[in-house]
Motif scaffolding. Sequence first.
Motif, PDB file in Angstrom:
ATOM      1  N   ALA A  34       0.960  16.144  15.008  1.00 62.90           N
ATOM      2  CA  ALA A  34       0.731  16.293  13.658  1.00 62.90           C
ATOM      3  C   ALA A  34      -0.023  14.351  13.768  1.00 62.90           C
ATOM      4  O   ALA A  34      -0.390  13.950  14.609  1.00 62.90           O
ATOM      5  N   VAL A  35      -0.225  14.148  11.441  1.00 62.80           N
ATOM      6  CA  VAL A  35      -0.963  12.975  11.732  1.00 62.80           C
ATOM      7  C   VAL A  35      -0.090  12.617  10.881  1.00 62.80           C
ATOM      8  O   VAL A  35       0.233  12.885   9.781  1.00 62.80           O
ATOM      9  N   VAL A  36       0.010  10.993  10.975  1.00 61.13           N
ATOM     10  CA  VAL A  36       0.286  10.152  10.211  1.00 61.13           C
ATOM     11  C   VAL A  36      -0.621   9.046   9.485  1.00 61.13           C
ATOM     12  O   VAL A  36      -0.429   8.262  10.341  1.00 61.13           O
ATOM     13  N   GLY A  37      -0.118   8.990   8.328  1.00 58.05           N
ATOM     14  CA  GLY A  37      -1.077   7.682   8.069  1.00 58.05           C
ATOM     15  C   GLY A  37      -0.413   6.470   8.284  1.00 58.05           C
ATOM     16  O   GLY A  37       1.127   6.610   6.966  1.00 58.05           O
ATOM     17  N   ALA A  38      -1.088   5.439   8.120  1.00 58.69           N
ATOM     18  CA  ALA A  38      -0.597   3.932   8.223  1.00 58.69           C
ATOM     19  C   ALA A  38      -1.618   3.309   7.109  1.00 58.69           C
ATOM     20  O   ALA A  38      -1.987   2.007   7.640  1.00 58.69           O
ATOM     21  N   PRO A  39      -1.668   3.424   5.547  1.00 58.47           N
ATOM     22  CA  PRO A  39      -2.930   2.842   5.172  1.00 58.47           C
ATOM     23  C   PRO A  39      -2.756   1.139   4.770  1.00 58.47           C
ATOM     24  O   PRO A  39      -4.367   0.719   4.708  1.00 58.47           O
ATOM     25  N   TYR A  40      -1.766   0.606   4.613  1.00 59.99           N
ATOM     26  CA  TYR A  40      -1.576  -0.538   4.891  1.00 59.99           C
ATOM     27  C   TYR A  40      -1.488  -1.361   6.159  1.00 59.99           C
ATOM     28  O   TYR A  40      -1.057  -2.509   5.758  1.00 59.99           O
ATOM     29  N   ASP A  41      -2.095  -0.342   7.545  1.00 61.67           N
ATOM     30  CA  ASP A  41      -2.096  -1.721   8.361  1.00 61.67           C
ATOM     31  C   ASP A  41      -2.896  -2.448   8.449  1.00 61.67           C
ATOM     32  O   ASP A  41      -4.416  -1.987   8.225  1.00 61.67           O
ATOM     33  N   ASP A  42      -2.712  -3.366   8.967  1.00 63.20           N
ATOM     34  CA  ASP A  42      -4.102  -4.358   9.645  1.00 63.20           C
ATOM     35  C   ASP A  42      -4.594  -4.510  10.590  1.00 63.20           C
ATOM     36  O   ASP A  42      -3.822  -4.636  11.934  1.00 63.20           O
TER      37      ASP A  42
END
Length: 370
Positions: free
Chosen positions: A194-202
């Motif tokens: 599985a791949v999970v995006g965290a687009p607001y990760d610093d």
Amino acid sequence: VTPRSRRGRLLSVRAARLVMLCALALGGNALLCAAPASAADLGGIPADTLQLLAIQQTQLTAVADGATYDVFGTSVALSGDTALVGAPFGDGATTNQGAAYVFVRTGATWSPQAKLTANDGAGGDKFGYSVALSGDTALVGAYQDDVGSNTYQGSAYVFVRSGPTWTQQAKLTAADGAAYVYFGQSVALSGETAVVGAPYDDVDANTDQGSAYVFVRSGPTWTQQAKLTAADGAAEDYFGYAVSLAGETALVGAPYDDVGANANQGSAYVFVRSGTSWSPQTQLTVADRDYSGYAVSLAGDTALVGTCVFVRSGTTWTQQAQLTATDGAAGDGFGQSVALSGDTALVGAPYDDVEDNPDQGSASVFVRSG
């Protein structure tokens, strides 16, 4: 349904005599589309091209408990004869907890099989904002889930099917999760990965650079295998806004990536796995498009980044085509959502004006020959 053909290469499916709901998910021989058309509705298209048409078979709704403002259909996924539809604003025990609905097909009939909810769901989680499906496994993102004391850290839930019964198997969270990273805004699933995006990760000092996390399953246990980031990442790239997965290859969109002097041109990054290690393979960019990593899809050695098709030979990726709508107009949003399966691509234009209906929206089907 009125199809239009250009020398048999391109079919653009539009709503005409029938109301057509076309959700951007591809799997097997089905689009998530649906109500059979008569011969007249096929517009006289030759028999050898009929197999390429997306004919509405049914319309899926949350019949049992659907309610106002559930926003059922925000996300969709398809695998074989199973469909998964997210309703992130659905109220469970609390407001906007969210849900995802499973439907199965027998012959030409689709029936509801299950309603998926998080066993620790809370108000405002938006469970169902993103969904993915692979065989008997479903992955559902809840990007506004509070994890511990971290507001809107986000999470993703894994469900597995045994017979007709779905059971929550795991809750995926980032090992280094923080508040407001929106982990779970995008999800992808392929087999045991599985791949999970965290687009607001610093990332380091870069605010909202974004990241994507890889998890693998062994038996019933899911373990974080890698954290993917762009080597040239910068603040507010939003890497991880969209993700896709095919075998040992992952595709991650960064729609606000600045390419050269072009602000917010956007790009997508390809990563490949060898053993347990993930390595960057290339960065895909489209010269004449903005926000081109907003939507991505991957199938084998073909990638769809917005409206641009790339193909891989060995380790080299080359742009093969630029997809455009035959009746495209400014503000249609063509390419805001995409899906790819084999030699078929589906591209959404949610703000397309259809006849006299502003922003009715449409989806175009493209097929590749050579």
